[in-house]
Motif scaffolding. Structure first.
Motif, PDB file in Angstrom:
ATOM      1  N   PRO A 181       0.800  -1.231   0.000  1.00 46.71           N
ATOM      2  CA  PRO A 181       0.000   0.000   0.000  1.00 46.71           C
ATOM      3  C   PRO A 181       0.827   1.272   0.000  1.00 46.71           C
ATOM      4  N   GLU A 182       2.072   1.192   0.509  1.00 53.27           N
ATOM      5  CA  GLU A 182       2.935   2.371   0.521  1.00 53.27           C
ATOM      6  C   GLU A 182       3.383   2.763  -0.882  1.00 53.27           C
ATOM      7  N   HIS A 183       3.184   1.860  -1.842  1.00 57.77           N
ATOM      8  CA  HIS A 183       3.580   2.147  -3.225  1.00 57.77           C
ATOM      9  C   HIS A 183       2.406   2.658  -4.057  1.00 57.77           C
ATOM     10  N   LEU A 184       1.322   3.019  -3.386  1.00 64.34           N
ATOM     11  CA  LEU A 184       0.185   3.684  -4.022  1.00 64.34           C
ATOM     12  C   LEU A 184      -0.008   5.011  -3.297  1.00 64.34           C
ATOM     13  N   LEU A 185       0.279   6.109  -3.963  1.00 66.00           N
ATOM     14  CA  LEU A 185       0.257   7.431  -3.336  1.00 66.00           C
ATOM     15  C   LEU A 185      -1.042   8.148  -3.678  1.00 66.00           C
ATOM     16  N   VAL A 186      -1.714   8.661  -2.670  1.00 67.00           N
ATOM     17  CA  VAL A 186      -3.002   9.332  -2.833  1.00 67.00           C
ATOM     18  C   VAL A 186      -2.792  10.837  -2.749  1.00 67.00           C
ATOM     19  N   LEU A 187      -3.153  11.553  -3.829  1.00 57.23           N
ATOM     20  CA  LEU A 187      -2.954  12.997  -3.915  1.00 57.23           C
ATOM     21  C   LEU A 187      -4.287  13.689  -4.202  1.00 57.23           C
ATOM     22  N   PRO A 188      -4.982  14.201  -3.181  1.00 63.71           N
ATOM     23  CA  PRO A 188      -6.205  14.979  -3.420  1.00 63.71           C
ATOM     24  C   PRO A 188      -5.882  16.304  -4.111  1.00 63.71           C
ATOM     25  N   GLU A 189      -6.869  16.827  -4.833  1.00 61.55           N
ATOM     26  CA  GLU A 189      -6.682  18.134  -5.467  1.00 61.55           C
ATOM     27  C   GLU A 189      -6.693  19.228  -4.404  1.00 61.55           C
ATOM     28  N   LEU A 190      -5.881  20.238  -4.627  1.00 60.48           N
ATOM     29  CA  LEU A 190      -5.812  21.391  -3.733  1.00 60.48           C
ATOM     30  C   LEU A 190      -5.651  22.650  -4.561  1.00 60.48           C
ATOM     31  N   ALA A 191      -6.649  23.534  -4.478  1.00 65.74           N
ATOM     32  CA  ALA A 191      -6.563  24.846  -5.114  1.00 65.74           C
ATOM     33  C   ALA A 191      -6.380  25.894  -4.023  1.00 65.74           C
ATOM     34  N   THR A 192      -5.556  26.903  -4.296  1.00 68.25           N
ATOM     35  CA  THR A 192      -5.281  27.915  -3.282  1.00 68.25           C
ATOM     36  C   THR A 192      -5.238  29.310  -3.891  1.00 68.25           C
ATOM     37  N   VAL A 193      -5.633  30.266  -3.073  1.00 70.17           N
ATOM     38  CA  VAL A 193      -5.390  31.682  -3.344  1.00 70.17           C
ATOM     39  C   VAL A 193      -4.690  32.212  -2.093  1.00 70.17           C
ATOM     40  N   ALA A 235      -5.885  37.937   0.613  1.00 71.35           N
ATOM     41  CA  ALA A 235      -6.241  36.784  -0.213  1.00 71.35           C
ATOM     42  C   ALA A 235      -7.725  36.821  -0.569  1.00 71.35           C
ATOM     43  N   GLU A 236      -8.561  37.144   0.383  1.00 75.44           N
ATOM     44  CA  GLU A 236     -10.000  37.202   0.122  1.00 75.44           C
ATOM     45  C   GLU A 236     -10.333  38.313  -0.864  1.00 75.44           C
ATOM     46  N   ASP A 237      -9.647  39.434  -0.751  1.00 70.98           N
ATOM     47  CA  ASP A 237      -9.882  40.532  -1.701  1.00 70.98           C
ATOM     48  C   ASP A 237      -9.460  40.128  -3.112  1.00 70.98           C
ATOM     49  N   ARG A 238      -8.335  39.420  -3.236  1.00 67.88           N
ATOM     50  CA  ARG A 238      -7.881  38.970  -4.549  1.00 67.88           C
ATOM     51  C   ARG A 238      -8.924  38.060  -5.201  1.00 67.88           C
ATOM     52  N   PHE A 239      -9.422  37.121  -4.403  1.00 65.12           N
ATOM     53  CA  PHE A 239     -10.383  36.192  -4.988  1.00 65.12           C
ATOM     54  C   PHE A 239     -11.703  36.886  -5.300  1.00 65.12           C
ATOM     55  N   ALA A 240     -12.130  37.800  -4.448  1.00 68.61           N
ATOM     56  CA  ALA A 240     -13.396  38.501  -4.686  1.00 68.61           C
ATOM     57  C   ALA A 240     -13.363  39.240  -6.022  1.00 68.61           C
ATOM     58  N   ALA A 241     -12.220  39.820  -6.366  1.00 66.17           N
ATOM     59  CA  ALA A 241     -12.112  40.536  -7.638  1.00 66.17           C
ATOM     60  C   ALA A 241     -12.236  39.576  -8.813  1.00 66.17           C
ATOM     61  N   VAL A 242     -11.673  38.367  -8.689  1.00 65.99           N
ATOM     62  CA  VAL A 242     -11.756  37.385  -9.770  1.00 65.99           C
ATOM     63  C   VAL A 242     -13.153  36.781  -9.843  1.00 65.99           C
ATOM     64  N   ARG A 243     -13.774  36.589  -8.709  1.00 64.58           N
ATOM     65  CA  ARG A 243     -15.135  36.026  -8.687  1.00 64.58           C
ATOM     66  C   ARG A 243     -16.097  36.888  -9.488  1.00 64.58           C
ATOM     67  N   GLU A 244     -15.880  38.178  -9.489  1.00 60.17           N
ATOM     68  CA  GLU A 244     -16.740  39.084 -10.244  1.00 60.17           C
ATOM     69  C   GLU A 244     -16.662  38.825 -11.745  1.00 60.17           C
ATOM     70  N   LEU A 245     -15.622  38.160 -12.202  1.00 58.85           N
ATOM     71  CA  LEU A 245     -15.444  37.903 -13.626  1.00 58.85           C
ATOM     72  C   LEU A 245     -16.171  36.643 -14.096  1.00 58.85           C
ATOM     73  N   LEU A 246     -16.708  35.859 -13.168  1.00 63.95           N
ATOM     74  CA  LEU A 246     -17.341  34.585 -13.527  1.00 63.95           C
ATOM     75  C   LEU A 246     -18.805  34.783 -13.897  1.00 63.95           C
ATOM     76  N   ASP A 247     -19.156  34.365 -15.103  1.00 62.06           N
ATOM     77  CA  ASP A 247     -20.554  34.382 -15.531  1.00 62.06           C
ATOM     78  C   ASP A 247     -21.295  33.281 -14.779  1.00 62.06           C
ATOM     79  N   PRO A 248     -22.415  33.586 -14.089  1.00 58.81           N
ATOM     80  CA  PRO A 248     -23.117  32.555 -13.310  1.00 58.81           C
ATOM     81  C   PRO A 248     -23.609  31.389 -14.163  1.00 58.81           C
TER      82      PRO A 248
END
Length: 442
Positions: free
Chosen positions: A267-279, A287-300
Motif C-alpha cells: 500500500p505504501e507504493h500507491l500514493l493518494v494525492l487529493p486536489e488542492l486549489a489555493t489563493v 487573499a480574500e480581496d484577490r479572490f473577490a475581484a476574480v469572482r466578479e469575472l465569472l458568468d453565473p
C-alpha cells in the motif's frame, strides 16, 4: 529512516482551474497554446522541487450551450499534452512529466510507444494518467454516437493497461546491446512477443523500443467510482482524487490502500494525492480581496453549467432553490464525480443555487495565508488522508507564483517538503521502486 515527505504535483491548465481565470489581468489570453508560457510555469514548479507536473486533456469540445461554451477557455483552446511534454524534456532536468491519455479512444500500441518514448527522452521522468474519457462529444470524434457505457469502458481500460504494460516489457533490461564490434544489436533471447488476444484488443507485439528507463512510466489514475477505485488499486502508482472533507478523504485513503493490498501490492507504493486549489497572500484579508475581484469575472451561467456537467443531469428550467433532480436511468457520466456531488448535496441539504455558489466561491479552494494552506496540508498529510497533493492553480501565473514562493517555504520550515531533488527519475522523487519485467527470471 528519514521522515515521511510530502509529494506535490502541479496540475497545470494554461487558462487556470477557475472558470474565469483566463480573464484575470496578467493572464495571457493565449495561455493554453503558448508553449513559452507553459514552459515558464513548469520551470517555476521545478525550481520549487515539485515531484511532477500533470497536463490534463479532453478529446473534444464539451456539449455546453453556446452562451456557456463561448466563455470557457481550457477545453476549447489547449495543446495536445504529450507533444508539450516532449518539448519540455529539453527544458527541464528533474521534474516528472505526466500527461492524460484515454483508453477509450486510443490504441494500446500507440500509447505504449508514446510514453516509452517520453520516458527515454526525459531519462526516466514520464508518467501516464490513465483515463476512460468523460463525454459524448469525445466519442463522436472517434466514430461513435455516444460515450462507451461505464462498465464497458472500465473493462476496456483494464485490458488496455495490461497490453501496454506487456509491450513495455518487450525487451529485457540489457537485451539491447548495440555491440558495434560484433554486429549484434540485441540478444534474441531477451525479446518477447506479447501475442495478446482479448475482449477488445489483438496485439502481437513486440514494441520497437527498448524497455523504458523506469521499467514502466509512473501510472496515475483518478478512480472514484467502484470500478475506478479497483483499477487505481490494481495499476496506479499515484491516485488523483477530488478535494473531499477530511473524514471522506480519510475513508477514501484507507479504502484504496486496502484494495491495493488485496491485489498483493504494498500500500505504501500507491500514493493518494487529493486536489488542492489555493489563493494565497501574506494576510487573509488580502487573499480574500484577490479572490473577490476574480469572482466578479465569472458568468453565473458557467458555474451552473459546471454543476450540470458533473451532476450529469439537465438543470435547465429548474429554480435555484430546487434540489438536484433524481438521476435518470442509464446515466453515463463520471460515476464517481457524480456520486460525490450528490452526496455533497444530500449531506448539506444543498439546492442547485447552493451548489452553483460553491463553484463560484472556488469549489473548496483554500483562500488565506501561507500558514492557513500549510495547516490544511499538514492536517491531511499527517491525518491519514493524503500522501501529498495535486495542486491546481485558479489563475496563472499569479496563484502558481504565490504557492511556490509563499507556501513551499512554509512547508519546508515545518520539515514536510524537500528543498532539493535527491534522485533523477520520477519514481525516485515519489519513493517508488522500479518494477521488474514480467519476464525476469524466465
Amino acid at each position: 529512516m528519514s521522515p515521511r515527505q510530502l509529494h506535490l504535483n502541479g496540475f497545470l491548465k494554461g487558462a487556470g482551474e477557475y472558470h474565469a481565470g483566463w480573464r484575470v489581468p496578467g493572464s495571457p489570453p493565449d495561455a493554453g497554446v503558448s508553449f513559452p508560457f507553459l514552459a515558464e510555469q513548469v520551470r517555476r514548479l521545478e525550481a520549487a522541487t515539485f515531484d511532477s507536473v500533470f497536463l490534463p486533456d479532453l478529446l473534444g469540445v464539451p456539449d455546453d450551450p453556446p452562451e456557456v461554451g463561448e466563455r470557457v477557455a481550457w477545453s476549447n483552446d489547449t495543446l495536445e499534452p504529450t507533444t508539450v511534454l516532449a518539448a519540455l524534456t529539453t527544458l527541464t532536468r528533474h521534474i516528472g512529466l505526466v500527461a492524460t491519455a484515454s483508453t477509450s479512444y486510443h490504441q494500446p500500441y500507440t500509447i505504449a510507444r508514446i510514453f516509452a518514448s517520453l520516458d527515454h527522452l526525459s531519462r526516466g521522468r514520464a508518467g501516464w494518467n490513465v483515463v476512460t474519457s468523460l463525454n459524448d462529444a469525445e466519442a463522436r470524434n472517434f466514430g461513435l454516437p455516444a460515450h462507451l457505457p461505464h462498465d464497458v469502458r472500465y473493462r476496456r481500460a483494464e485490458e488496455f493497461f495490461d497490453v501496454v504494460a506487456g509491450l513495455w516489457d518487450s525487451f529485457d533490461d540489457g537485451a539491447v546491446r548495440a555491440d558495434q564490434a560484433t554486429g549484434a544489436f540485441f540478444d534474441p533471447a531477451g525479446l518477447h512477443w506479447l501475442d495478446h488476444h482479448g475482449e477488445f484488443f489483438d496485439v502481437a507485439g513486440p514494441l520497437n523500443i527498448r524497455r523504458p528507463p523506469q521499467g514502466r512510466p509512473v501510472i496515475a489514475q483518478a478512480g472514484s467510482s467502484g470500478p475506478g477505485r479497483a483499477l487505481a488499486a490494481r495499476i496506479a502508482d499515484v491516485v488523483f482524487t477530488r478535494a473531499l472533507p477530511l473524514p471522506d478523504a480519510q475513508a477514501y485513503y484507507a479504502s484504496v490502500k486496502d484494495q491495493a493490498a488485496g491485489f498483493g501490492r504494498d500500500p505504501e507504493h500507491l500514493l493518494v494525492l487529493p486536489e488542492l486549489a489555493t489563493v494565497v497572500a501574506p494576510t487573509r484579508a488580502e487573499a480574500e480581496d484577490r479572490f473577490a475581484a476574480v469572482r466578479e469575472l465569472l458568468d453565473p451561467r458557467v458555474a451552473l453549467a459546471d454543476v450540470q456537467y458533473w451532476a450529469g443531469v439537465d438543470l435547465s428550467g429548474l429554480p435555484p432553490d430546487a434540489p438536484l433532480p433524481p438521476l435518470p436511468p442509464g446515466n453515463n457520466r463520471s460515476a464517481g464525480a457524480q456520486a460525490e456531488i450528490y452526496a455533497q448535496a444530500e449531506r448539506g441539504g444543498l439546492t442547485i443555487g447552493d451548489l452553483v455558489r460553491i463553484v463560484a466561491d472556488g469549489d473548496g479552494a483554500i483562500i488565506g495565508t501561507p500558514a492557513d494552506v500549510a495547516d490544511h496540508i499538514e492536517e491531511y498529510f499527517t491525518g491519514g488522508a493524503a500522501d501529498g497533493f495535486n495542486v491546481s492553480f485558479p489563475w496563472l501565473p499569479q496563484t502558481l507564483i504565490d504557492f511556490t514562493e509563499l507556501v513551499v517555504p512554509e512547508l519546508r520550515r515545518r520539515g514536510l517538503f524537500r528543498s532539493e531533488y535527491t534522485g533523477t527519475t520520477l519514481r525516485d522523487h515519489l519513493g517508488l521502486p522500479r518494477p521488474a519485467s514480467r519476464h525476469a527470471g524466465d
